[in-house]
Design a protein around this motif. Sequence first.
Motif, PDB file in Angstrom:
ATOM      1  N   PHE A 127       0.860  -1.184   0.000  1.00  0.00           N
ATOM      2  CA  PHE A 127       0.000   0.000   0.000  1.00  0.00           C
ATOM      3  C   PHE A 127       0.894   1.232   0.000  1.00  0.00           C
ATOM      4  CE2 PHE A 127      -2.287   3.463   2.085  1.00  0.00           C
ATOM      5  CZ  PHE A 127      -3.426   3.527   1.290  1.00  0.00           C
ATOM      6  N   GLY A 128       0.675   2.122  -0.951  1.00  0.00           N
ATOM      7  CA  GLY A 128       1.511   3.323  -1.050  1.00  0.00           C
ATOM      8  C   GLY A 128       2.964   2.929  -1.209  1.00  0.00           C
ATOM      9  N   SER A 171       4.749   1.535   1.172  1.00  0.00           N
ATOM     10  CA  SER A 171       5.082   0.602   2.250  1.00  0.00           C
ATOM     11  C   SER A 171       4.545  -0.799   2.001  1.00  0.00           C
ATOM     12  CB  SER A 171       4.508   1.111   3.585  1.00  0.00           C
ATOM     13  OG  SER A 171       5.134   2.309   3.975  1.00  0.00           O
ATOM     14  N   TYR A 202       3.195  -4.296   4.355  1.00  0.00           N
ATOM     15  CA  TYR A 202       2.630  -4.622   5.669  1.00  0.00           C
ATOM     16  C   TYR A 202       2.516  -6.135   5.824  1.00  0.00           C
ATOM     17  CZ  TYR A 202       1.281   0.254   5.292  1.00  0.00           C
ATOM     18  OH  TYR A 202       1.303   1.608   5.129  1.00  0.00           O
ATOM     19  N   ILE A 234       0.645   4.543  11.544  1.00  0.00           N
ATOM     20  CA  ILE A 234      -0.484   4.949  10.700  1.00  0.00           C
ATOM     21  C   ILE A 234      -0.485   6.467  10.557  1.00  0.00           C
ATOM     22  CG2 ILE A 234      -2.996   4.950  10.455  1.00  0.00           C
ATOM     23  CD1 ILE A 234      -2.987   2.272  11.986  1.00  0.00           C
ATOM     24  N   GLU A 239      -4.555   4.894   4.872  1.00  0.00           N
ATOM     25  CA  GLU A 239      -3.693   3.815   5.340  1.00  0.00           C
ATOM     26  C   GLU A 239      -4.419   2.970   6.393  1.00  0.00           C
ATOM     27  OE1 GLU A 239       0.922   3.306   6.834  1.00  0.00           O
ATOM     28  OE2 GLU A 239      -0.113   5.185   7.284  1.00  0.00           O
ATOM     29  N   GLN A 281       5.567  -3.104   9.412  1.00  0.00           N
ATOM     30  CA  GLN A 281       5.581  -2.212   8.248  1.00  0.00           C
ATOM     31  C   GLN A 281       7.029  -1.960   7.839  1.00  0.00           C
ATOM     32  OE1 GLN A 281       4.064   1.694   9.134  1.00  0.00           O
ATOM     33  NE2 GLN A 281       4.144   2.368   7.024  1.00  0.00           N
TER      34      GLN A 281
END
Length: 175
Positions: free
Chosen positions: A52-53, A55, A57, A83, A88, A169
């Motif tokens: 996501f974006g 990053s 996880y 966060i 996110e 993360q």
Amino acid sequence: MVQERQTQGKAVCWTLRLWSVAVVSMLLLSTCFIVSGIEKMWASCPNHWKSFGSSCYLICTKENFWIISEQNCVQMGAHLVVINTEAEQNFIIQQLNESRTYFLGLSDPQGNGKWQWIDNTPFSQNIRFWHPQEPNLPEEQCASIVYWNPLKWGWNDVFCDNKHYSICQMKKIYL
């Protein structure tokens, strides 16, 4: 006759300029497209990590204390989740099991209400997703994300020496 040749010459010159501008524009657009494609192709996450974006996880499937959870993340080149945006948070909760509690990379080590992220990101006043009336106990110095019906997902302060699941993360890997 001379005037006719000059007119034709100007038309040919104008046409060449238009074609030159078109070709240069296409080359610039193609370059941008290729560069953005390469950037996306070469940015990746390890197996089993969710992207996501910028990053990656990982939802950890074993319960542990907060400090052990953080150490496990660090061993993988990561840290407990930080966060920064509602988007996110929304992405993360889609990955979670509603019957579990997950540690965040957020703590209040002194129990004085000065919450801090594990990566030293400033704890923003406007990016907070606490459940109502939370945090509520100075002895609960670690933060978790938990689903409470009917409130849905939110943050809760918890004891750091309780065992919970966790979320790691890391930044995406760029090759």
